[in-house]
Design a protein around this motif. Structure first.
Motif, PDB file in Angstrom:
ATOM      1  N   GLY A   1      32.252  35.691  36.625  1.00  0.00           N
ATOM      2  CA  GLY A   1      33.515  35.563  37.347  1.00  0.00           C
ATOM      3  C   GLY A   1      34.735  35.349  36.483  1.00  0.00           C
ATOM      4  N   PHE A   2      34.608  35.377  35.169  1.00  0.00           N
ATOM      5  CA  PHE A   2      35.794  35.162  34.330  1.00  0.00           C
ATOM      6  C   PHE A   2      35.566  35.735  32.931  1.00  0.00           C
ATOM      7  CE2 PHE A   2      33.103  31.617  33.255  1.00  0.00           C
ATOM      8  CZ  PHE A   2      33.311  31.421  31.900  1.00  0.00           C
ATOM      9  N   GLU A   3      36.686  35.934  32.243  1.00  0.00           N
ATOM     10  CA  GLU A   3      36.679  36.318  30.828  1.00  0.00           C
ATOM     11  C   GLU A   3      37.843  35.609  30.148  1.00  0.00           C
ATOM     12  OE1 GLU A   3      37.567  40.105  27.823  1.00  0.00           O
ATOM     13  OE2 GLU A   3      37.660  40.374  30.004  1.00  0.00           O
ATOM     14  N   VAL A   4      37.574  35.042  28.974  1.00  0.00           N
ATOM     15  CA  VAL A   4      38.617  34.402  28.188  1.00  0.00           C
ATOM     16  C   VAL A   4      38.642  35.071  26.822  1.00  0.00           C
ATOM     17  CG1 VAL A   4      39.611  32.218  27.401  1.00  0.00           C
ATOM     18  CG2 VAL A   4      38.013  32.221  29.308  1.00  0.00           C
TER      19      VAL A   4
ATOM     20  N   GLY B   1      38.859  30.030  42.048  1.00  0.00           N
ATOM     21  CA  GLY B   1      39.994  30.628  41.364  1.00  0.00           C
ATOM     22  C   GLY B   1      41.158  29.676  41.173  1.00  0.00           C
ATOM     23  N   GLU B   2      41.016  28.426  41.618  1.00  0.00           N
ATOM     24  CA  GLU B   2      42.098  27.453  41.471  1.00  0.00           C
ATOM     25  C   GLU B   2      42.289  27.087  39.999  1.00  0.00           C
ATOM     26  OE1 GLU B   2      44.238  25.932  43.712  1.00  0.00           O
ATOM     27  OE2 GLU B   2      43.503  27.477  45.091  1.00  0.00           O
TER      28      GLU B   2
ATOM     29  N   ASP C   1      43.476  39.009  38.438  1.00  0.00           N
ATOM     30  CA  ASP C   1      44.632  38.270  37.937  1.00  0.00           C
ATOM     31  C   ASP C   1      44.316  37.667  36.563  1.00  0.00           C
ATOM     32  OD1 ASP C   1      45.918  38.899  40.248  1.00  0.00           O
ATOM     33  OD2 ASP C   1      45.802  36.894  41.135  1.00  0.00           O
ATOM     34  N   THR C   2      45.370  37.464  35.782  1.00  0.00           N
ATOM     35  CA  THR C   2      45.198  36.937  34.430  1.00  0.00           C
ATOM     36  C   THR C   2      46.210  35.832  34.168  1.00  0.00           C
ATOM     37  OG1 THR C   2      44.492  39.112  33.629  1.00  0.00           O
ATOM     38  CG2 THR C   2      45.162  37.495  31.965  1.00  0.00           C
TER      39      THR C   2
ATOM     40  N   ARG D   1      40.336  36.369  35.865  1.00  0.00           N
ATOM     41  CA  ARG D   1      39.300  36.176  36.879  1.00  0.00           C
ATOM     42  C   ARG D   1      38.737  37.536  37.265  1.00  0.00           C
ATOM     43  NH1 ARG D   1      39.707  33.880  43.106  1.00  0.00           N
ATOM     44  NH2 ARG D   1      37.461  33.529  43.362  1.00  0.00           N
ATOM     45  N   LYS D   2      37.419  37.601  37.295  1.00  0.00           N
ATOM     46  CA  LYS D   2      36.746  38.837  37.692  1.00  0.00           C
ATOM     47  C   LYS D   2      36.006  38.610  39.010  1.00  0.00           C
ATOM     48  CE  LYS D   2      34.208  39.247  34.051  1.00  0.00           C
ATOM     49  NZ  LYS D   2      33.253  39.839  33.070  1.00  0.00           N
ATOM     50  N   TRP D   3      35.665  39.696  39.659  1.00  0.00           N
ATOM     51  CA  TRP D   3      34.862  39.565  40.868  1.00  0.00           C
ATOM     52  C   TRP D   3      33.496  39.028  40.482  1.00  0.00           C
ATOM     53  CZ3 TRP D   3      30.428  42.369  42.623  1.00  0.00           C
ATOM     54  CH2 TRP D   3      30.043  42.049  43.927  1.00  0.00           C
ATOM     55  N   ASN D   4      33.048  38.039  41.223  1.00  0.00           N
ATOM     56  CA  ASN D   4      31.785  37.365  40.905  1.00  0.00           C
ATOM     57  C   ASN D   4      30.853  37.462  42.101  1.00  0.00           C
ATOM     58  OD1 ASN D   4      29.707  35.783  40.025  1.00  0.00           O
ATOM     59  ND2 ASN D   4      30.890  33.867  39.927  1.00  0.00           N
TER      60      ASN D   4
END
Length: 411
Positions: A191-194, A287-288, A337-338, A397-400
């Motif tokens: 669900g995320f990438e940094v 996503g908060e 969103d980023t 945030r990616k779709w998880n």
């Protein structure tokens, strides 16, 4: 060789009346007289020996080479015209192979061009025969002293170069250690990438980025900028990073940053420094994003590839004022969103980012991944001299498919 033969009695008497002596450090310095007229060479030898200077003689270029190969000499008095070669040839060899020897050229021809050529080829001085005893003695003394100064200069230069090389090695090690403190980019989770980029203006820097997961449902990210550059800023950077990590287990974000600020208070005060920090916690499921911007001011939300928002809620930098209240801001990232955060050094590289209300370039907004976005923003930072550290961090945030509730409804 045709030379004007000096009258030696008067010069000898004049030299013996000299009261000064060769400095003690130069007493043992050997001098070689290279002169084809044996009588003149012997006279010069006696003059110098009477003043405590050790002297050998050679009557040809070949004999001079034998002497130089067998012994150690500080000064060579070299005749311009030798029976087997030109003195300029031997001068060139000495400057190339034995630059520690001071060479004084002696000639029976009063020609300024010859003297200029001798000095340009490395001779310490050029004298025209006949040479008085005082002039001869002072020529050797001055050559010895100039040689000593040159040797001291070379020794100091070597010490300085050694110190610079040692410092460069130490700084390279420090830079490697500092780089090792930064997490590897990118970090990809459910669900995320940094992703992040870091280019120091010097070997080491006061900028840093960091991320970690206190638990499986949260990601903590930080981008900090310590006032100053170089080693002091890098040491403070390590302190700031450690303090924020140590307080990460405190769930209340404001209390966590306040606790870290208390830990940093003493070293910041001693160094008369402060640090700007953007510190945020991202909830992977909802996503908060809850964040504290302590004087940083360069944080934006990219809404897909079509819109962006500036995060304007800000507190004072850590260490600037005692008992600073750190205000918590919040936002939400939808899939795609980023959250983008960068140091002010990026503005030097990309002046177009200084106007916050202008959208980022289209290629940046359309980047397929957080890593690609960071690379596009920092193009050229590795191949140029930077006036300030360049640090960029992006959280997307990616779709998880594993997420429940809010994530599923926003996908």
């Amino acid at each position: 060789m045709s030379v004007q033969e000096p009258t030696t009695a008067a010069p000898l008497n004049g030299l013996l009346k000299l009261q000064s002596a060769v400095p003690a450090s130069e007493d043992s310095s050997n001098t070689l007289i290279v002169e084809d007229e044996e009588a003149l060479a012997r006279s010069m030898q006696r003059i110098l020996k009477s003043r405590g200077i050790a002297v050998d003689t050679a009557f040809s270029g070949a004999e001079a080479r034998e002497r130089l190969a067998a012994g150690s000499y500080a000064v060579v008095l070299l005749d311009v015209r030798l029976p087997d070669e030109s003195g300029y040839g031997l001068l060139g060899e000495l400057r190339a192979l034995r630059p520690d020897i001071a060479v004084v050229m002696v000639s029976g021809v009063d020609d300024p061009e010859l003297g200029k050529a001798a000095v340009e080829h490395g001779a310490h001085a050029y004298f025209v025969k006949p040479i008085g005893s005082t002039e001869l003695y002072l020529a050797v003394v001055n050559a010895l002293r100039r040689r000593r100064l040159e040797l001291e200069y070379q020794a100091n230069l070597q010490r300085l170069e050694s110190m610079v090389a040692e410092r460069a090695e130490q700084m390279a090690i420090a830079a490697h250690v500092q780089e090792g403190m930064l997490p590897k980019s990118p970090m990809i989770g459910d669900g995320f990438e940094v992703a992040a980029h870091f280019s120091p203006a010097r070997e080491i820097s006061g900028d840093f980025y960091d991320w970690y997961q206190p638990d499986a449902s949260r990601v903590t990210i930080t981008l900090g900028d310590v006032m100053g550059k170089g080693l002091p800023a890098a040491m403070m950077m390590a302190t700031v990073r450690a303090a924020l990590r140590a307080s990460a287990q405190v769930e209340d974000l404001e209390q966590s940053v306040r606790l870290a600020a208390r830990v940093m208070e003493a070293p910041l005060e001693v160094n008369q420094a402060f640090v700007t920090v953007f510190h945020a916690v991202f909830d992977v499921g909802s996503g908060e994003v809850h964040y504290i911007d302590a004087g940083h001011g360069h944080a934006r939300i990219l809404r897909g590839s079509t819109a962006q928002e500036n995060l304007l809620l800000r507190s004072a930098p850590i260490g600037m004022f005692p008992d600073t209240e750190f205000t918590i801001g919040s936002t939400n990232l939808k899939p795609g969103d980023t959250l983008l955060v960068f140091s002010d050094g990026l503005l030097d590289l990309r002046p177009d980012l200084a106007i916050k209300d202008v959208l980022l370039p289209a290629d940046v907004r359309r980047a397929a991944t957080a890593e690609e976005l960071v690379k596009l923003l920092t193009q050229g930072s590795k191949g140029r001299v930077l006036s300030d550290d360049v640090t960029v961090l992006a959280l997307r945030r990616k779709w998880n498919p594993k997420a429940q509730g809010p994530l599923a409804s926003t996908s």
